[in-house]
Design a protein around this motif. Structure first.
Motif, mmCIF file in Angstrom:
data_model
loop_
_atom_site.group_PDB
_atom_site.id
_atom_site.type_symbol
_atom_site.label_atom_id
_atom_site.label_comp_id
_atom_site.label_asym_id
_atom_site.label_seq_id
_atom_site.Cartn_x
_atom_site.Cartn_y
_atom_site.Cartn_z
ATOM 1 N N PRO A 133 1.410 11.780 -34.742
ATOM 2 C CA PRO A 133 0.335 10.976 -35.621
ATOM 3 C C PRO A 133 -0.769 11.761 -35.572
ATOM 4 C CG PRO A 133 1.533 9.364 -34.265
ATOM 5 C CD PRO A 133 1.865 10.849 -33.857
ATOM 6 N N GLY A 134 -1.309 12.172 -36.923
ATOM 7 C CA GLY A 134 -2.838 12.769 -37.039
ATOM 8 C C GLY A 134 -2.716 14.186 -37.021
ATOM 9 N N THR B 26 7.081 4.384 -47.496
ATOM 10 C CA THR B 26 6.513 4.642 -46.421
ATOM 11 C C THR B 26 6.604 3.460 -45.229
ATOM 12 O OG1 THR B 26 4.244 4.290 -46.836
ATOM 13 C CG2 THR B 26 5.221 6.603 -47.230
ATOM 14 N N PRO C 56 9.639 10.731 -38.763
ATOM 15 C CA PRO C 56 9.797 9.901 -37.501
ATOM 16 C C PRO C 56 11.199 10.250 -36.617
ATOM 17 C CG PRO C 56 9.964 8.732 -39.186
ATOM 18 C CD PRO C 56 9.358 9.836 -39.575
ATOM 19 N N THR D 222 10.136 13.197 -34.550
ATOM 20 C CA THR D 222 9.419 12.818 -33.535
ATOM 21 C C THR D 222 10.151 12.220 -32.239
ATOM 22 O OG1 THR D 222 7.608 11.953 -35.168
ATOM 23 C CG2 THR D 222 7.477 11.061 -32.753
ATOM 24 N N VAL E 105 -1.059 11.814 -43.642
ATOM 25 C CA VAL E 105 -0.034 11.478 -42.356
ATOM 26 C C VAL E 105 0.367 12.670 -41.825
ATOM 27 C CG1 VAL E 105 1.991 10.278 -41.770
ATOM 28 C CG2 VAL E 105 0.593 9.154 -43.780
ATOM 29 N N PHE F 58 7.259 3.609 -39.177
ATOM 30 C CA PHE F 58 6.937 4.792 -38.598
ATOM 31 C C PHE F 58 6.288 5.726 -39.611
ATOM 32 C CE2 PHE F 58 10.377 3.966 -35.356
ATOM 33 C CZ PHE F 58 9.597 2.977 -34.649
ATOM 34 N N TYR F 59 6.706 5.580 -40.982
ATOM 35 C CA TYR F 59 6.524 6.428 -41.813
ATOM 36 C C TYR F 59 5.041 6.420 -42.394
ATOM 37 C CZ TYR F 59 11.330 8.021 -42.297
ATOM 38 O OH TYR F 59 12.636 8.477 -42.018
ATOM 39 N N LYS F 60 4.343 5.355 -41.975
ATOM 40 C CA LYS F 60 2.775 5.253 -42.094
ATOM 41 C C LYS F 60 2.172 5.983 -41.061
ATOM 42 C CE LYS F 60 3.209 0.528 -43.841
ATOM 43 N NZ LYS F 60 3.267 0.906 -45.306
ATOM 44 N N LEU F 61 2.799 6.446 -40.113
ATOM 45 C CA LEU F 61 2.185 7.148 -38.863
ATOM 46 C C LEU F 61 2.722 8.629 -38.962
ATOM 47 C CD1 LEU F 61 2.859 4.523 -35.940
ATOM 48 C CD2 LEU F 61 0.779 5.048 -37.397
ATOM 49 N N VAL F 62 4.002 9.030 -39.229
ATOM 50 C CA VAL F 62 4.334 10.392 -39.146
ATOM 51 C C VAL F 62 5.273 10.706 -40.426
ATOM 52 C CG1 VAL F 62 3.959 10.948 -36.701
ATOM 53 C CG2 VAL F 62 6.114 9.843 -37.615
#
Length: 258
Positions: free
Chosen positions: A250-251, A179, A189, A192, A245, A182-186
């Motif tokens: 994100p979120g 991850t 990606p 996105t 994730v 970006f893969y830590k956020l979505v």
């Protein structure tokens, strides 16, 4: 035959890269700006999302929806493990991904050639600062998409790694769960970036809105099937990842663990 398969993979990749550049200009209606900068007036006549053959509203909607559906079906069906298993019965596995890439090019060319503009505006940003912000988001979307392909394995995503390994007589290692950035956020990606690029425009025509909305529907459906395959391949690691994730924002889109 290894050199032939490698050549097929490289050719498919190069064609996709050209189609990708054209897609940026197509969705951003950038050919007029290019014509003004270069003095080549013919560039302004190249097909884009708001430039092309005229058609009645009903015909334009029907053709455009069919093109969006064609893109979605090609991407979803050819990416499924069952289809890959069937295809590799008679097509070399080393260039299975390259065939997918080439098929994507063919579908994109069909979109470029047969898209029917619907030009009445849904919105047009008048404030200069807002136009700048929307253009910045448009560029950011494509940048996020491009970077995201490199964060895991750009060359594997587009089939070059597999063909090169085949040429050298090597085996491509199994995909490892990672991850980065970006893969830590979505979780997706690339999607996105696509959504940002397709929706961020200072001048949204009805045809552009249809394109963006249709591609958004494809992404929603595509994520569901893609995640099913990822869970089957990666197991509990990916199940736990989905609880932490969001999907493409994100979120948002976290999934409770069963």
């Amino acid at each position: 035959m290894g050199i032939v398969r490698l050549g097929f993979a490289v050719g498919s990749y190069l064609l996709f890269f050209l189609a990708f550049l054209y897609l940026i200009a197509f969705t951003g209606n950038l050919f007029d700006e290019a014509a003004a900068l270069t003095g080549l007036s013919g560039l302004g006549a190249l097909p884009s999302i708001d430039v092309g053959p005229a058609a009645s509203l009903g015909t334009a909607i029907a053709i455009n929806l069919a093109l969006i559906a064609l893109f979605g079906i090609q991407h979803s069906v050819m990416a499924r493990p069952a289809f890959k298993s069937w295809l590799t019965r008679f097509w070399p596995g080393a260039i299975e991904r390259s065939l997918y890439v080439l098929a994507t090019v063919a579908v994109l060319v069909a979109v470029f050639l047969f898209w029917r503009p619907i030009t009445p505006l849904v919105w047009s940003a008048e404030a200069e600062w807002l136009r700048i912000v929307l253009w910045a988001l448009f560029v950011a979307g494509w940048v996020i998409l491009f970077i995201a392909t490199w964060l895991l394995s750009h060359f594997e995503l587009f089939g070059l790694h597999q063909a090169w390994a085949d040429f050298r007589g090597k085996v491509v290692p199994e995909m490892q769960f990672r991850t980065p950035l970006f893969y830590k956020l979505v979780r997706h990606p690339i999607y996105t970036g696509i959504l940002l690029a397709f929706w961020a425009t200072p001048d949204m025509s009805q045809g552009h809105l249809l394109f963006a909305a249709g591609m958004t529907v494809y992404i929603v459906i595509g994520v569901r099937y893609e995640e099913r395959d990822l869970i089957a391949h990666l197991g509990d690691q990916y199940v736990e990842y989905r609880t932490r994730v969001g999907a493409v924002i994100p979120g948002i889109g976290k999934v409770r663990s069963p």
